[in-house]
Design an enzyme around this catalytic site. Sequence first.
Site, PDB file in Angstrom:
ATOM      1  N   HIS A 125     -17.759  86.821 -56.444  1.00 38.84           N
ATOM      2  CA  HIS A 125     -19.027  86.454 -55.808  1.00 38.84           C
ATOM      3  C   HIS A 125     -20.101  86.545 -56.904  1.00 38.84           C
ATOM      4  O   HIS A 125     -20.004  87.395 -57.798  1.00 38.84           O
ATOM      5  CB  HIS A 125     -19.301  87.476 -54.702  1.00 38.84           C
ATOM      6  CG  HIS A 125     -20.454  87.181 -53.807  1.00 38.84           C
ATOM      7  ND1 HIS A 125     -21.751  87.368 -54.186  1.00 38.84           N
ATOM      8  CD2 HIS A 125     -20.491  86.736 -52.526  1.00 38.84           C
ATOM      9  CE1 HIS A 125     -22.560  87.056 -53.169  1.00 38.84           C
ATOM     10  NE2 HIS A 125     -21.805  86.663 -52.151  1.00 38.84           N
ATOM     11  N   ASP A 202     -15.512  95.504 -55.792  1.00 38.91           N
ATOM     12  CA  ASP A 202     -16.405  94.965 -54.774  1.00 38.91           C
ATOM     13  C   ASP A 202     -15.589  94.858 -53.481  1.00 38.91           C
ATOM     14  O   ASP A 202     -14.749  93.970 -53.337  1.00 38.91           O
ATOM     15  CB  ASP A 202     -16.918  93.604 -55.260  1.00 38.91           C
ATOM     16  CG  ASP A 202     -17.609  92.801 -54.167  1.00 38.91           C
ATOM     17  OD1 ASP A 202     -17.651  93.259 -53.010  1.00 38.91           O
ATOM     18  OD2 ASP A 202     -18.088  91.695 -54.484  1.00 38.91           O
ATOM     19  N   GLN A 205     -15.690  92.243 -48.935  1.00 38.40           N
ATOM     20  CA  GLN A 205     -14.874  91.359 -48.092  1.00 38.40           C
ATOM     21  C   GLN A 205     -13.583  92.041 -47.634  1.00 38.40           C
ATOM     22  O   GLN A 205     -12.903  91.537 -46.746  1.00 38.40           O
ATOM     23  CB  GLN A 205     -14.550  90.080 -48.877  1.00 38.40           C
ATOM     24  CG  GLN A 205     -14.270  88.869 -48.019  1.00 38.40           C
ATOM     25  CD  GLN A 205     -15.413  88.530 -47.091  1.00 38.40           C
ATOM     26  OE1 GLN A 205     -15.252  88.530 -45.887  1.00 38.40           O
ATOM     27  NE2 GLN A 205     -16.583  88.253 -47.649  1.00 38.40           N
ATOM     28  N   LYS A 228     -21.062  93.287 -42.851  1.00 40.27           N
ATOM     29  CA  LYS A 228     -19.753  92.632 -42.776  1.00 40.27           C
ATOM     30  C   LYS A 228     -18.738  93.473 -41.998  1.00 40.27           C
ATOM     31  O   LYS A 228     -17.609  93.058 -41.797  1.00 40.27           O
ATOM     32  CB  LYS A 228     -19.246  92.301 -44.173  1.00 40.27           C
ATOM     33  CG  LYS A 228     -20.093  91.190 -44.797  1.00 40.27           C
ATOM     34  CD  LYS A 228     -19.591  90.677 -46.109  1.00 40.27           C
ATOM     35  CE  LYS A 228     -20.535  89.586 -46.607  1.00 40.27           C
ATOM     36  NZ  LYS A 228     -20.260  89.190 -47.976  1.00 40.27           N
ATOM     37  N   CYS A 366     -21.300  81.318 -52.690  1.00 34.35           N
ATOM     38  CA  CYS A 366     -21.755  82.206 -53.771  1.00 34.35           C
ATOM     39  C   CYS A 366     -20.647  82.465 -54.777  1.00 34.35           C
ATOM     40  O   CYS A 366     -20.542  83.565 -55.341  1.00 34.35           O
ATOM     41  CB  CYS A 366     -22.273  83.547 -53.234  1.00 34.35           C
ATOM     42  SG  CYS A 366     -23.733  83.391 -52.238  1.00 34.35           S
TER      43      CYS A 366
HETATM   44  C1  LIG Z   1     -20.886  89.267 -49.043  1.00 34.58           C
HETATM   45  C2  LIG Z   1     -20.319  89.589 -50.361  1.00 34.58           C
HETATM   46  C3  LIG Z   1     -21.108  90.111 -51.381  1.00 34.58           C
HETATM   47  C4  LIG Z   1     -22.593  90.290 -51.260  1.00 34.58           C
HETATM   48  O1  LIG Z   1     -22.925  91.182 -50.254  1.00 34.58           O
HETATM   49  P1  LIG Z   1     -24.459  91.364 -49.814  1.00 34.58           P
HETATM   50  O2  LIG Z   1     -24.323  92.069 -48.515  1.00 34.58           O
HETATM   51  O3  LIG Z   1     -25.026  89.977 -49.673  1.00 34.58           O
HETATM   52  O4  LIG Z   1     -25.131  92.146 -50.859  1.00 34.58           O
HETATM   53  C5  LIG Z   1     -20.493  90.436 -52.568  1.00 34.58           C
HETATM   54  N1  LIG Z   1     -19.185  90.253 -52.756  1.00 34.58           N
HETATM   55  C6  LIG Z   1     -18.388  89.758 -51.797  1.00 34.58           C
HETATM   56  C7  LIG Z   1     -16.926  89.607 -52.061  1.00 34.58           C
HETATM   57  C8  LIG Z   1     -18.928  89.399 -50.573  1.00 34.58           C
HETATM   58  O5  LIG Z   1     -18.142  88.896 -49.625  1.00 34.58           O
END
Ligand SMILES: *Cc1c(COP(=O)(O)O)cnc(C)c1O
Length: 408
Positions: A125, A202, A205, A228, A366
């Site tokens: 992302h 990260d 997801q 999320k 993104c």
């Molecule tokens: C949604 C997402 C982000 C960004 O998260 P925010 O809540 O917009 O800061 C980063 N990495 C992944 C894999 C995502 O799905």
Amino acid sequence: MTNTTFDVQAIRKDFPILNREVNGRPLVYFDNAATSQTPKQVIDVIVDYYSRYNANIHRGVHTLSQEATDAYEKARETLRAHLNAKEASEIIFTSGTTHSINLVANGFQALLGPGDELLVSEMEHHSNIVPWQMLCEKTGSTLQVVPMNERGELNMEAFDKLLNPQTKLVFCNHVSNALGSINPIEEIINKAHAVGAAVLIDGAQAAPHFKADVQQLDVDFYTISAHKVCGPTGVGLLYGKRDWLEKLPPYQGGGEMIAEVSFEKTTYAGLPHKFEAGTPNIAGGIAFGAAIDYMNAIGFEQIAAYEHELLVYATEQLKQIEGLRIIGEAENKASVISFNVGSIHPYDIGAILDKLGVAVRTGHHCAQPVMHHFQVPGTVRASFAFYNTKEEIDSLVEAVKKAVGMLQ
Ligand SMILES: *Cc1c(COP(=O)(O)O)cnc(C)c1O
């Protein structure tokens, strides 16, 4: 449903928004990878906070402030337990994954220099790319990219070749938001540690689909966004190992993050407050804890098993549409399907789906490097949550067929 213990109809009753109509049709919400919906148990927690004990935390002597502080710190403990972190002070409240990654990237500015290397995957992302590029510009370090194959899986041979003693940091998503690929993060963490590199995963997801155990993974940093995982927007967390969080300088200065301030010298507060300058999203933090409690009560194993059924069913059904190409067919996948049909622009499909009540995301998600890799301008992305049904997938498939009929 074949999964008899999973009562999706009962779960759906918890989500008021799932009852609404869009363009005269029942809403089919398949944009869960962008943000999840919120159950009434979590909405109630927010209403209760503002109705009964809204107050600033940590410094108050009065009852409301103490109640708010207790609830906020209890949420931190819930999140600690969820991730199996060793200490609650290793859980930093942030505004979300983007903030969490920027916090770490900013901290590493003091620790990196020319000649140091950072290793990133091709399927990140933008929020796990751009802060590191900014860091490289400031420090003279270089960014190396681990490529992926045509199925959307990381090329681990290339990873092995790129990893070397100059590598100081490795960052990768646990699950790709654009492709659904589940990455082999245990292998990545072990190998990175063998050359002395720190690892940030990260988890934005991954968190909606399964639990991560940060001690078992031995990961250095892990991030989650509340919105999320059935929580509100504007709040998230950074898990960091105590040693690392102590090494990194504070991100922002202000109230709450200090021990003592004078014009000669200011000393910083201990963890976690050192990284929590200013008044936080108090209601959001409390609701984040409630959202994780809600999902744990359903059970992440149940959630993952049910979502896998949805993924398999949707993949089979969508593949029957002529000209439909699924982008991202990793062996290990979460319930995210990116696709295109022939040369139809994804936006056009998404706009017609919306007319039919079906909410999907279209565009680059993104993750422009992923789109470049597959040489597409974007994709249509349908992402499923535990409150979705096979009947809704049937509606999606019918709607895609209709859209294709109109656009071809
Ligand atoms: C949604 C997402 C982000 C960004 O998260 P925010 O809540 O917009 O800061 C980063 N990495 C992944 C894999 C995502 O799905």
